[in-house]
Design a protein around this motif. Structure first.
Motif, PDB file in Angstrom:
ATOM      1  N   PHE A 114       5.476  12.447   1.771  1.00 18.03           N
ATOM      2  CA  PHE A 114       4.253  11.863   2.345  1.00 18.03           C
ATOM      3  C   PHE A 114       4.541  10.465   2.883  1.00 18.03           C
ATOM      4  O   PHE A 114       4.195  10.129   4.023  1.00 18.03           O
ATOM      5  N   ALA A 164       1.014  18.799   8.943  1.00 18.84           N
ATOM      6  CA  ALA A 164       0.698  18.885   7.515  1.00 18.84           C
ATOM      7  C   ALA A 164      -0.665  18.259   7.237  1.00 18.84           C
ATOM      8  O   ALA A 164      -1.463  18.794   6.468  1.00 18.84           O
ATOM      9  N   PHE A 214      -4.761  18.612  -7.860  1.00 21.99           N
ATOM     10  CA  PHE A 214      -5.469  19.614  -7.052  1.00 21.99           C
ATOM     11  C   PHE A 214      -5.045  21.026  -7.442  1.00 21.99           C
ATOM     12  O   PHE A 214      -5.797  21.976  -7.301  1.00 21.99           O
ATOM     13  N   ILE A 229      -9.752  19.998   2.970  1.00 22.42           N
ATOM     14  CA  ILE A 229     -10.737  19.074   2.416  1.00 22.42           C
ATOM     15  C   ILE A 229     -12.117  19.351   3.010  1.00 22.42           C
ATOM     16  O   ILE A 229     -13.126  19.395   2.300  1.00 22.42           O
ATOM     17  N   ILE A 242       6.851  10.631   6.125  1.00 26.38           N
ATOM     18  CA  ILE A 242       6.282  10.978   7.420  1.00 26.38           C
ATOM     19  C   ILE A 242       5.121  10.065   7.795  1.00 26.38           C
ATOM     20  O   ILE A 242       4.715  10.036   8.933  1.00 26.38           O
ATOM     21  N   SER A 243       4.580   9.320   6.827  1.00 31.37           N
ATOM     22  CA  SER A 243       3.447   8.460   7.158  1.00 31.37           C
ATOM     23  C   SER A 243       3.891   7.071   7.589  1.00 31.37           C
ATOM     24  O   SER A 243       3.317   6.489   8.501  1.00 31.37           O
ATOM     25  N   PHE A 244       4.873   6.520   6.906  1.00 33.44           N
ATOM     26  CA  PHE A 244       5.263   5.129   7.159  1.00 33.44           C
ATOM     27  C   PHE A 244       6.744   5.085   7.489  1.00 33.44           C
ATOM     28  O   PHE A 244       7.534   4.463   6.805  1.00 33.44           O
ATOM     29  N   GLN A 245       7.110   5.800   8.562  1.00 29.49           N
ATOM     30  CA  GLN A 245       8.508   6.016   8.849  1.00 29.49           C
ATOM     31  C   GLN A 245       9.285   4.714   9.040  1.00 29.49           C
ATOM     32  O   GLN A 245      10.377   4.561   8.502  1.00 29.49           O
ATOM     33  N   TYR A 285       0.810  -1.220   0.000  1.00 25.60           N
ATOM     34  CA  TYR A 285       0.000   0.000   0.000  1.00 25.60           C
ATOM     35  C   TYR A 285       0.843   1.270   0.000  1.00 25.60           C
ATOM     36  O   TYR A 285       0.361   2.337  -0.346  1.00 25.60           O
ATOM     37  N   PHE A 323      -4.197  19.802   5.599  1.00 24.96           N
ATOM     38  CA  PHE A 323      -4.804  19.070   4.484  1.00 24.96           C
ATOM     39  C   PHE A 323      -6.256  18.729   4.805  1.00 24.96           C
ATOM     40  O   PHE A 323      -7.166  18.974   4.007  1.00 24.96           O
ATOM     41  N   GLN A 368      -0.111  14.468  11.770  1.00 28.33           N
ATOM     42  CA  GLN A 368       0.931  15.484  11.809  1.00 28.33           C
ATOM     43  C   GLN A 368       0.360  16.834  11.371  1.00 28.33           C
ATOM     44  O   GLN A 368      -0.699  16.895  10.762  1.00 28.33           O
ATOM     45  N   PHE A 426      -3.587  -0.644  10.639  1.00 21.39           N
ATOM     46  CA  PHE A 426      -3.137   0.194   9.537  1.00 21.39           C
ATOM     47  C   PHE A 426      -3.321   1.676   9.877  1.00 21.39           C
ATOM     48  O   PHE A 426      -4.382   2.073  10.358  1.00 21.39           O
ATOM     49  N   SER A 427      -2.285   2.472   9.659  1.00 20.43           N
ATOM     50  CA  SER A 427      -2.443   3.903   9.892  1.00 20.43           C
ATOM     51  C   SER A 427      -1.518   4.690   8.975  1.00 20.43           C
ATOM     52  O   SER A 427      -0.455   4.215   8.588  1.00 20.43           O
ATOM     53  N   ILE A 428      -1.967   5.901   8.612  1.00 19.49           N
ATOM     54  CA  ILE A 428      -1.150   6.781   7.774  1.00 19.49           C
ATOM     55  C   ILE A 428      -0.707   7.943   8.656  1.00 19.49           C
ATOM     56  O   ILE A 428      -1.500   8.820   8.999  1.00 19.49           O
ATOM     57  N   GLY A 429       0.562   7.954   9.051  1.00 12.99           N
ATOM     58  CA  GLY A 429       1.062   8.931  10.016  1.00 12.99           C
ATOM     59  C   GLY A 429       0.862  10.378   9.596  1.00 12.99           C
ATOM     60  O   GLY A 429       0.749  11.265  10.428  1.00 12.99           O
ATOM     61  N   PHE A 430       0.789  10.606   8.278  1.00 18.45           N
ATOM     62  CA  PHE A 430       0.603  11.956   7.733  1.00 18.45           C
ATOM     63  C   PHE A 430      -0.551  12.693   8.412  1.00 18.45           C
ATOM     64  O   PHE A 430      -0.469  13.872   8.695  1.00 18.45           O
ATOM     65  N   LEU A 482      -0.407   4.442  -2.158  1.00 13.44           N
ATOM     66  CA  LEU A 482      -0.923   5.646  -1.504  1.00 13.44           C
ATOM     67  C   LEU A 482      -0.047   6.861  -1.808  1.00 13.44           C
ATOM     68  O   LEU A 482      -0.553   7.959  -2.041  1.00 13.44           O
TER      69      LEU A 482
END
Lengths: 331, 215
Positions: A134, B173, A116, B181, A137-140, A100, B177, B171, B164-168, A104
């Motif tokens: 992205f 940022a 966008f 939205i 910082i999301s999936f360090q 993923y 975002f 944070q 499952f997680s999206i760290g973004f 993503l």
């Protein structure tokens, strides 16, 4: 009557966005192949997912904006292919359970950073960089510690450090901790890292191709890389840092393929000089402070300053002559 | 003003977070979890009801030259009460709101409503306005909190859903975002709502004011 009335640029060439993007894709082929050879099927897997997701996002977005499929195909200019490929090259060869992450990140890169803002040519930051940050910082944990040991051992016979890339080892414990020779760093043998960044030879082949095709000017990446290397020497108080600091990490990949993106660089020569020199300074300093790879963050940061640079450095109009200073008595 | 109008303004038409874009600091900082949104929203609602009521009561007494310091004094009183009560009875919520709890004193929503509404309207409408503006703030914050918590930590109100997680999204940022939205979706819904209302009125030969070109 076949008379066309139009505005200023009357002089046209056959250069199109599509052609330039195809050139960039061709220039990326050596690095991609090197990545496949070093990291095997996992690299192929990551690249394929990222490419499909990038192109898919663009097509779905355009379909949502009520464009017909025929229109989309005829206007397709390969920018999302370049984004997808570059994004995958800045990622480690993921284990299959992390499928993923490339998907993503590619959706974020093309969807948020590009579409966008209005699509090709209107993005503020480089989409591939945005996607990588992205993911970072999301999936360090997966991005930083998921390094795969390449299938080719190092030529110098030294075993690579198993937990860190040569760059983080060098930044953490000094020059002795790099673990591999400069030749290894150049060829990428025995070096852990992202798919596209380890083999510098392949990146340089792509660089030469881009110069020959006049897609980019050779000065700008050279300035960026040289400033970073010299600053690393100054901060490390030894000239020995020069080659390892420019040959490790993603500096060459970023400098050649990402920082030079047309949309996100200044319009003037002076502006570009400031942009690339500042990139070098920021990269050198942030590397020393953070102890990790920061090229993507630096490019992201400088991308945002490009409108500011262009606002203050205005190109001189053709035929413009500097006004001579009028003497005070004449007034 | 009719109570129904006041309620609709606070909850939807003049939503403090999504339409007026006030109080963005706690909105961005606290929406990492849905529970924070509820806590912050309730604290602000409480302060808003009473500050609006008291300011409305004193609206003919406060000289207009020193009205802002006078408002701050009244607001600060209720913020202090809220802080003391939360510290005593709900220390966990108090801890998670942190410095944003005392900062309610300078929250733009509260000063904005005091200036724009309470200083011109009778006590009961002002209190109602405070209630619905506060609830509008709470709903917006809670929705954003749910969105960010599901994507960023894989849980809702602290209940784990999946790994499952999206760290973004937890944070800073991700906060900006998510806010963007939400404002975009709100504008979409609001303009669709206006268009529908306009068409309904057009049949009777009347146009809704501000319906055209208002996004």
């Amino acid at each position: 009557m076949g008379v066309i009335v139009s505005g200023a640029p009357h002089f046209r060439r056959n250069r199109t966005t599509k052609g330039i993007m195809l050139d960039v894709l061709i220039a990326l082929v050596p690095a991609t192949v090197a990545g496949f050879v070093y990291f095997g099927w996992r690299a192929v897997f990551t690249v394929a997912l990222s490419l499909v997701a990038s192109v898919g996002t663009e097509v779905i977005w355009l379909l949502c904006r009520k464009k017909s499929l025929k229109e989309i195909v005829s206007q397709f200019d390969f920018t999302s292919c370049v984004t997808g490929l570059l994004l995958a090259l800045t990622m480690p060869a993921f284990e299959y359970k992390y499928f993923y992450i490339p998907i993503l990140s590619a959706v974020f890169a093309v969807g948020v950073a590009k579409m966008f803002f209005g699509g090709t040519g209107k993005n503020i930051v480089n989409p591939a960089i945005a996607g990588r940050v992205f993911a970072f910082i999301s999936f360090q944990s997966a991005m930083v510690s998921g390094w795969m040991v390449p299938q080719f051992a190092s030529l110098s016979g030294i075993n690579a450090v198993s937990s860190a890339t040569p760059l983080t080892a060098m930044l953490g414990d000094g020059l002795g901790a790099v673990g591999v020779s400069n030749l290894d760093l150049f060829l990428g043998t025995g070096v852990m890292g992202c798919i596209g960044e380890t083999c510098k030879l392949a990146l340089l082949v792509g660089f030469v191709y881009l110069i020959v095709r006049k897609v980019i000017k050779w000065q700008w990446p050279v300035i960026y890389v040289a400033v970073t290397g010299l600053l690393s020497c100054a901060l490390g108080k030894s000239m020995g840092y020069f080659l390892p600091s420019i040959l490790s990490g993603g500096l060459l990949l970023g400098a050649i393929f990402m920082a030079t993106d047309y949309v996100t660089t200044p319009n003037t020569k002076l502006g570009n000089l400031i942009y690339f020199a500042a990139l070098g300074v920021l990269t050198g300093i942030f590397r020393a402070v953070s102890g990790g790879e920061v090229v993507s963050y630096c490019i992201l940061l400088m991308n945002v300053t490009v409108p500011l640079i262009d606002r203050f450095i205005i190109p001189r109009p053709f035929g413009y002559e500097k006004k001579e200073k009028v003497k005070k008595e004449a007034r | 003003m009719k109570a129904k109008d006041i309620a609709l303004d606070g909850l939807f038409r003049q939503n403090p977070t999504l339409k007026l874009v006030l109080g963005t600091c706690p909105t961005l900082a606290l929406t990492t979890a849905a529970m924070n949104g509820v806590g912050m929203g309730l604290a602000v609602t409480f302060v808003l009801i009473f500050s609006n009521a008291i300011i409305s009561l004193l609206r003919n007494v406060i000289p207009s030259k020193v009205r802002i310091p006078a408002y701050i004094l009244i607001i600060a009183t209720f913020v202090t009460i809220t802080r003391m009560v939360l510290n005593k009875f709900l220390p966990s919520i108090s801890a998670s709101l942190g410095t944003y709890l005392p900062l309610i004193v300078v929250n733009c929503i509260i000063i904005g409503r005091a200036e724009a509404f309470a200083s011109k309207n009778p006590v009961l409408s002002s209190a109602l306005d405070g209630l619905f503006m506060g609830l509008g703030f709470m709903f917006a914050l809670t929705l954003m909190g749910i969105f960010r918590e599901i994507l960023g930590s894989g849980s809702v109100f602290g209940v784990k859903l999946w790994d499952f997680s999206i760290g973004f999204f937890v944070q800073p940022a991700g906060a900006l975002f998510t806010y963007a939205i939400f404002i975009a979706v709100y504008s979409l819904v609001y303009s669709a709502f206006l268009r529908a209302a306009n068409e309904r009125k057009n049949k009777d030969g009347l146009a809704v004011k501000g319906a055209r070109g208002n996004a």
